[in-house]
Design a protein around this motif. Sequence first.
Motif, short mmCIF file in Angstrom:
data_model
loop_
_atom_site.label_atom_id
_atom_site.label_comp_id
_atom_site.label_asym_id
_atom_site.label_seq_id
_atom_site.Cartn_x
_atom_site.Cartn_y
_atom_site.Cartn_z
N UNK A 1 34.24 55.18 47.90
CA UNK A 1 35.54 55.50 47.31
C UNK A 1 36.40 54.25 47.28
N UNK A 2 36.68 53.77 46.08
CA UNK A 2 37.46 52.53 45.93
C UNK A 2 38.81 52.61 46.64
N UNK A 3 39.33 53.83 46.69
CA UNK A 3 40.65 54.04 47.32
C UNK A 3 40.67 53.52 48.76
N UNK A 4 39.51 53.57 49.43
CA UNK A 4 39.43 53.09 50.82
C UNK A 4 39.62 51.58 50.92
N UNK A 5 39.54 50.91 49.78
CA UNK A 5 39.70 49.45 49.76
C UNK A 5 41.03 49.05 49.13
N UNK A 6 41.95 50.01 49.08
CA UNK A 6 43.25 49.77 48.46
C UNK A 6 43.97 48.60 49.11
N UNK A 7 44.84 47.94 48.33
CA UNK A 7 45.51 46.74 48.82
C UNK A 7 46.73 47.06 49.67
N UNK A 8 47.17 48.32 49.68
CA UNK A 8 48.35 48.66 50.49
C UNK A 8 48.28 50.12 50.94
N UNK A 9 49.30 50.53 51.73
CA UNK A 9 49.30 51.88 52.30
C UNK A 9 49.50 52.96 51.24
N UNK A 10 49.94 52.55 50.06
CA UNK A 10 50.12 53.54 48.99
C UNK A 10 48.80 53.85 48.30
N UNK A 11 47.74 53.20 48.74
CA UNK A 11 46.43 53.45 48.15
C UNK A 11 46.27 52.83 46.78
N UNK A 12 47.02 51.75 46.55
CA UNK A 12 46.98 51.16 45.20
C UNK A 12 45.66 50.44 44.91
N UNK A 13 45.06 50.79 43.80
CA UNK A 13 43.83 50.12 43.36
C UNK A 13 43.92 49.66 41.90
N UNK A 14 45.00 50.04 41.23
CA UNK A 14 45.16 49.59 39.83
C UNK A 14 46.58 49.09 39.61
N UNK A 15 46.78 48.39 38.51
CA UNK A 15 48.10 47.81 38.22
C UNK A 15 48.22 47.60 36.71
N UNK A 16 49.45 47.30 36.29
CA UNK A 16 49.69 47.07 34.86
C UNK A 16 48.94 45.82 34.40
N UNK A 17 48.61 45.82 33.11
CA UNK A 17 47.92 44.66 32.55
C UNK A 17 48.93 43.53 32.31
N UNK A 18 48.58 42.32 32.73
CA UNK A 18 49.39 41.16 32.36
C UNK A 18 49.44 41.09 30.83
N UNK A 19 50.61 40.77 30.31
CA UNK A 19 50.76 40.67 28.86
C UNK A 19 51.16 41.97 28.22
N UNK A 20 51.20 43.03 29.03
CA UNK A 20 51.67 44.32 28.54
C UNK A 20 50.59 45.17 27.91
N UNK A 21 50.99 46.30 27.35
CA UNK A 21 50.05 47.24 26.75
C UNK A 21 49.86 48.45 27.64
N UNK A 22 49.38 49.51 27.02
CA UNK A 22 49.23 50.78 27.73
C UNK A 22 48.01 50.74 28.64
N UNK A 23 48.08 51.51 29.71
CA UNK A 23 46.90 51.68 30.56
C UNK A 23 46.88 50.75 31.75
N UNK A 24 46.32 51.29 32.83
CA UNK A 24 46.23 50.54 34.07
C UNK A 24 44.88 49.86 34.17
N UNK A 25 44.86 48.76 34.91
CA UNK A 25 43.64 47.98 35.09
C UNK A 25 43.21 48.08 36.56
N UNK A 26 41.95 48.37 36.82
CA UNK A 26 41.46 48.34 38.20
C UNK A 26 41.54 46.90 38.70
#
Length: 229
Positions: A38-63
């Motif tokens: 489960x990728x969530x177990x490798x999250x970068x913070x306590x919020x369980x974050x594994x994705x983020x906005x794309x640099x340069x904008x646009x719809x959709x999150x990037x793992x």
Amino acid sequence: MTRFDIITCQPHLLTGPFDHSILKRAQDKGLVEVHLHDLRKYAINKHGQIDDYAFGGGAGMVLMIEPIATCIRELQAQRTYDAVIYMTPDGQTLNQPMANRLSMLKNIIILCGHYKGVDQRVRDLFVTHEISIGDYVLSGGELAAAVLADSLIRLIPGVLNDESSALSDSFQDNLLAPPVYSRPADFEGHTVPDILLSGNTPKVEEWRFEQAVQRTRQLRPDLLRDEKN
Ligand code: 6GU
């Protein structure tokens, strides 16, 4: 023993397929191990974050690269992997020759994409193969990973009861499989071809081959022309 390590943010989508039928029996016989991560177990913070906005904008999150890199490195520290496969609609389309080749590998990591995909640096730094299961878009790579793993596992010697049966599959000789029949020999006047009841094995084999060729010509003439397959 073939080992699959499947990295996903939706592990529940993959628990079903491996717990039944041939895939379960392959694991029970000790021929295959499937480990879900489960990728969530490798999250970068306590919020369980594994994705983020794309640099340069646009719809959709990037793992993000960090959770994936941590997970892959942890696995690679334990054993050598023959392939790190990223499931993505822009990968190479899976076909039987690819499945045959990949089924000979021992340790395989499968990374399932989600949302808008993964940070390109994951692909550049860790991925050895990029595979699609066809020209249509799924909402994530999990179902595609299950398809890929199934197509490989059933080719592992000892997984199928009758070892020759994978060889008689559709596509294995660029031919579709011939029609099959079982009892009753007569269902409401619809009968089984006489040859199949004759007990003449060479004649039956000849008939099956002719039927396979005829079916392929009718339904998938592209397979007969396409020697790349
Ligand atoms: Cl591997 N992933 C996704 N998301 N969609 C697909 C696919 C993979 N193969 C075909 N469509």
